[in-house]
Design a protein around this motif. Structure first.
Motif, short mmCIF file in Angstrom:
data_model
loop_
_atom_site.label_atom_id
_atom_site.label_comp_id
_atom_site.label_asym_id
_atom_site.label_seq_id
_atom_site.Cartn_x
_atom_site.Cartn_y
_atom_site.Cartn_z
N ARG A 1 40.56 40.23 35.91
CA ARG A 1 41.55 40.11 36.99
C ARG A 1 41.29 41.12 38.10
O ARG A 1 41.40 40.82 39.28
CB ARG A 1 42.96 40.28 36.44
CG ARG A 1 43.43 39.13 35.61
CD ARG A 1 44.88 39.31 35.19
NE ARG A 1 45.22 38.39 34.14
CZ ARG A 1 45.59 38.75 32.92
NH1 ARG A 1 45.69 40.02 32.59
NH2 ARG A 1 45.88 37.84 32.01
N SER A 2 40.94 42.33 37.68
CA SER A 2 40.65 43.38 38.65
C SER A 2 39.46 43.00 39.54
O SER A 2 39.50 43.18 40.76
CB SER A 2 40.34 44.68 37.91
OG SER A 2 39.84 45.66 38.77
N MET A 3 38.43 42.44 38.92
CA MET A 3 37.25 42.05 39.70
C MET A 3 37.56 40.89 40.64
O MET A 3 37.06 40.85 41.77
CB MET A 3 36.10 41.71 38.76
CG MET A 3 35.54 42.93 38.06
SD MET A 3 34.20 42.56 36.93
CE MET A 3 32.87 42.26 38.09
N LEU A 4 38.40 39.96 40.21
CA LEU A 4 38.79 38.87 41.10
C LEU A 4 39.58 39.40 42.30
O LEU A 4 39.38 38.97 43.43
CB LEU A 4 39.61 37.82 40.35
CG LEU A 4 38.83 36.92 39.40
CD1 LEU A 4 39.80 35.99 38.66
CD2 LEU A 4 37.77 36.12 40.12
N ARG A 5 40.48 40.35 42.04
CA ARG A 5 41.26 40.95 43.14
C ARG A 5 40.35 41.70 44.11
O ARG A 5 40.51 41.60 45.33
CB ARG A 5 42.32 41.90 42.58
CG ARG A 5 43.57 41.22 42.10
CD ARG A 5 44.70 42.22 41.86
NE ARG A 5 44.34 43.20 40.86
CZ ARG A 5 44.55 43.07 39.55
NH1 ARG A 5 45.09 41.98 39.08
NH2 ARG A 5 44.21 44.03 38.72
N LYS A 6 39.39 42.42 43.56
CA LYS A 6 38.46 43.16 44.42
C LYS A 6 37.62 42.20 45.25
O LYS A 6 37.34 42.46 46.41
CB LYS A 6 37.55 44.05 43.57
CG LYS A 6 38.30 45.21 42.96
CD LYS A 6 37.43 46.00 42.03
CE LYS A 6 38.23 47.09 41.35
NZ LYS A 6 37.41 47.91 40.45
N GLY A 7 37.22 41.08 44.66
CA GLY A 7 36.46 40.08 45.39
C GLY A 7 37.25 39.47 46.52
O GLY A 7 36.69 39.09 47.55
N ASN A 8 38.57 39.39 46.34
CA ASN A 8 39.42 38.81 47.39
C ASN A 8 39.61 39.75 48.57
O ASN A 8 40.15 39.35 49.60
CB ASN A 8 40.78 38.43 46.81
CG ASN A 8 40.73 37.13 46.06
OD1 ASN A 8 39.89 36.28 46.32
ND2 ASN A 8 41.62 36.99 45.09
#
Length: 87
Positions: A12-19
């Motif tokens: 989830r953290s990586m998806l948020r960072k990608g956004n």
């Protein structure tokens, strides 16, 4: 072995960072790559391999942090041309 909650939190953290990428193409690339890598790792059963994959994901998470900061420092702005003769 990492717990399921740790893996999900990292995902989830990586998806948020990608956004956080301002450019649509980079944003979609980051989301796609994160999802692909975690889907591939879902099939893995070896403890040693899972440990390596988790450590690699943590390094990639740090890389996403750096890249989003760099992207925000050097934002692209469209150049507007003003014809002063006709103003």
């Amino acid at each position: 072995m990492r717990s399921k909650s740790q893996v999900l939190a990292l995902y989830r953290s990586m998806l948020r960072k990608g956004n956080k990428f301002s450019d649509y193409n980079f944003r979609m690339l980051a989301r796609r790559r994160v999802k692909e890598r975690f889907r591939e790792a879902r099939e893995e059963t070896s403890e040693d391999k899972l440990k390596l994959l988790f450590e690699d994901a943590q390094k990639n998470s740090e890389m996403l942090d750096r890249q989003t900061v760099i992207g925000q420092l050097y934002r692209w702005t469209p150049v507007t041309y003003v014809d002063e003769k006709h103003s």
